[in-house]
Design a protein around this motif. Structure first.
Motif, PDB file in Angstrom:
ATOM      1  N   SER A 123     -14.349 -37.885  -7.482  1.00  0.00           N
ATOM      2  CA  SER A 123     -15.670 -37.580  -8.039  1.00  0.00           C
ATOM      3  C   SER A 123     -16.170 -36.235  -7.536  1.00  0.00           C
ATOM      4  CB  SER A 123     -16.653 -38.695  -7.658  1.00  0.00           C
ATOM      5  OG  SER A 123     -17.988 -38.315  -7.938  1.00  0.00           O
ATOM      6  N   GLU A 124     -16.027 -35.998  -6.237  1.00  0.00           N
ATOM      7  CA  GLU A 124     -16.470 -34.729  -5.647  1.00  0.00           C
ATOM      8  C   GLU A 124     -15.615 -33.567  -6.134  1.00  0.00           C
ATOM      9  OE1 GLU A 124     -16.256 -35.554  -1.492  1.00  0.00           O
ATOM     10  OE2 GLU A 124     -17.778 -37.134  -1.579  1.00  0.00           O
ATOM     11  N   GLU A 125     -14.330 -33.809  -6.331  1.00  0.00           N
ATOM     12  CA  GLU A 125     -13.417 -32.763  -6.791  1.00  0.00           C
ATOM     13  C   GLU A 125     -13.678 -32.380  -8.250  1.00  0.00           C
ATOM     14  OE1 GLU A 125     -10.101 -30.122  -6.956  1.00  0.00           O
ATOM     15  OE2 GLU A 125     -11.136 -31.007  -5.245  1.00  0.00           O
TER      16      GLU A 125
ATOM     17  N   GLY B 201     -16.462 -33.306 -10.187  1.00  0.00           N
ATOM     18  CA  GLY B 201     -17.847 -33.151 -10.607  1.00  0.00           C
ATOM     19  C   GLY B 201     -18.287 -34.190 -11.616  1.00  0.00           C
TER      20      GLY B 201
ATOM     21  N   GLU C 135     -12.723 -45.252  -1.994  1.00  0.00           N
ATOM     22  CA  GLU C 135     -12.702 -43.963  -1.295  1.00  0.00           C
ATOM     23  C   GLU C 135     -11.990 -42.903  -2.125  1.00  0.00           C
ATOM     24  OE1 GLU C 135     -11.579 -42.085   3.106  1.00  0.00           O
ATOM     25  OE2 GLU C 135     -10.693 -43.998   2.478  1.00  0.00           O
TER      26      GLU C 135
ATOM     27  N   THR D  43      -8.065 -28.845   0.429  1.00  0.00           N
ATOM     28  CA  THR D  43      -8.526 -28.138  -0.778  1.00  0.00           C
ATOM     29  C   THR D  43      -7.709 -26.889  -1.112  1.00  0.00           C
ATOM     30  OG1 THR D  43     -10.168 -26.958   0.554  1.00  0.00           O
ATOM     31  CG2 THR D  43     -10.883 -28.993  -0.530  1.00  0.00           C
TER      32      THR D  43
ATOM     33  N   LYS E  42      -8.433 -33.877   0.292  1.00  0.00           N
ATOM     34  CA  LYS E  42      -9.214 -33.208   1.337  1.00  0.00           C
ATOM     35  C   LYS E  42      -8.593 -31.875   1.757  1.00  0.00           C
ATOM     36  CE  LYS E  42     -11.569 -37.277   3.159  1.00  0.00           C
ATOM     37  NZ  LYS E  42     -11.785 -38.203   4.306  1.00  0.00           N
TER      38      LYS E  42
ATOM     39  N   GLN F  65     -14.216 -41.748  -4.928  1.00  0.00           N
ATOM     40  CA  GLN F  65     -15.309 -40.907  -4.431  1.00  0.00           C
ATOM     41  C   GLN F  65     -14.810 -39.474  -4.195  1.00  0.00           C
ATOM     42  OE1 GLN F  65     -18.650 -41.585  -4.083  1.00  0.00           O
ATOM     43  NE2 GLN F  65     -18.777 -39.387  -3.650  1.00  0.00           N
ATOM     44  N   CYS F  66     -13.621 -39.357  -3.624  1.00  0.00           N
ATOM     45  CA  CYS F  66     -13.052 -38.022  -3.406  1.00  0.00           C
ATOM     46  C   CYS F  66     -12.765 -37.323  -4.735  1.00  0.00           C
ATOM     47  CB  CYS F  66     -11.770 -38.133  -2.583  1.00  0.00           C
ATOM     48  SG  CYS F  66     -12.027 -38.587  -0.847  1.00  0.00           S
TER      49      CYS F  66
END
Length: 369
Positions: free
Chosen positions: A76-78, A80, A70, A270, A268, A73-74
């Motif tokens: 990864s989104e942050e 890119g 998890e 941001t 999360k 994954q977070c």
């Protein structure tokens, strides 16, 4: 027959760090809670809302997710990048130890840009590697000299290079162009780019696409960004081939369940880093203005901490510590005339300045200004 450790371990010297030494504090009648710590370059504000609430929700009778799924994954989104390009660690220091263990060996030449974080050298010495040091000059504010770095790479063909960017303890920051120039000179050489202090760096640039090259590892510290020093959390970003190999060597369950969940909650939120950045920059500028007015010489820095020339860093630190304030004596960095200071909250910064002025007035600070 007596038992002896490996020669590399027997000759190893412990690397000093900032932060409180509990035995030292106890000897002078202080507890860590009674000390204002300007010696560590971490976020001085509270962790993101929600982090403290997780402690009663984690099943500590279960092993943590060894893949940190998890959290990755977070991240990864942050960032890119794909989760497969990320390896979580128990602080960036674990990863600094892991990289030489995986890639370097006896006799390998490793280039380190000095002055810098001492754990790079320790990690290489454990593996029996030969450390080549490139030192910055005081008259140039210890800024890295890129052309000299490139010449050293071509001359010595090192197996690896450690660059702290922004530099610790100098706050000097290499541009993207300078890093690209160094990379272009690297042949069969692994560049470890330690960005532990990037979150509060002025004019920072994204290094994410550097991982398309198969010889770069970028290190980051969530410990420092999100005020999680007691939990230990960092990560490496690199080409999947590199991450796969590091993962095979890495200890299983290396990041505890509480740290993983705290990292997820932090990412999360941001707006958290933006909120902190403004307060930290204001506190830094206050300290700079006041210290210059007192008469100290400060070195320019692109990140939240900075060097102050005091003449005798050890005695300056000890004088403040007796009054419950800690700064970083930079003797272990090879800079005995300097201390490093990182801003805290504004009231705490005001207390630091008041204490320095009072000790100076009483003649209790051994300084050369």
């Amino acid at each position: 027959m007596s038992l002896h450790p490996r020669p590399e371990a027997e000759k190893l010297k412990i690397c000093p760090h900032g932060g409180p030494n509990w035995a030292e504090l106890r000897a002078i009648g202080l507890t860590p809670k009674e000390v204002l710590d300007f010696s560590v370059s971490t976020n001085p504000l509270m962790p993101p809302p929600g982090v403290k609430e997780i402690f009663n929700t984690i099943a500590i009778d279960h092993y943590p997710d060894s893949e940190a799924t998890e959290l990755r994954q977070c991240l990864s989104e942050e960032l890119g990048v794909a989760p497969e390009n990320i390896l979580a660690g128990s602080g960036a220091t674990e990863l600094i130890r892991l990289i030489p263990l995986t890639y370097f060996g006896p006799g390998d030449s490793i280039l380190i840009l000095e002055p810098t974080f001492g754990e790079y050298k320790v990690a290489c010495q454990i593996m029996g590697s030969e450390v080549l040091e490139q030192w910055g000059k005081a008259e140039e504010n210890f800024a890295p000299r890129t052309e000299e770095t490139i010449n050293l790479i071509r001359q010595h063909r090192p197996k690896g290079i450690f660059i702290c960017n922004p530099g610790n303890p100098t706050g000097q920051y290499l541009s993207r162009q300078e890093v690209d120039m160094i990379l272009d000179a690297c042949v069969d050489c692994l560049l470890i780019l330690d960005e532990a202090y990037i979150a509060f760096t002025e004019g920072s640039w994204s290094s994410a696409d550097l991982i398309l090259r198969n010889n770069v590892i970028v290190l980051r510290s969530m410990t420092k960004d999100y005020a999680l020093a007691g939990l230990r959390l960092g990560y490496a970003v690199a080409h999947q081939d590199i991450i796969d190999v590091l993962h095979r060597v890495c200890l299983p369950w290396n990041v505890n369940a509480v740290a993983q969940k705290a990292g997820v909650i932090a990412l999360k939120d941001t707006e958290y880093l933006k909120r902190c950045e403004l307060k930290i920059r204001q506190a830094k500028q206050f300290l700079i203005n006041e210290l210059v007015q007192i008469g100290f010489e400060l070195l320019p820095s692109k990140t939240n901490f900075f060097l102050v020339k005091v003449g005798d860093g050890k005695s300056f630190r000890n004088a403040l510590l007796r009054h419950g304030i800690m700064v970083r004596d930079c003797t272990s960095f090879g800079l005995p005339e300097y201390v490093r200071i990182a801003p805290r909250t504004m009231p705490e910064c005001q207390k630091l300045i008041t204490t320095i002025k009072e000790l100076k007035r009483k003649g209790e600070l051994n300084v050369s200004i």
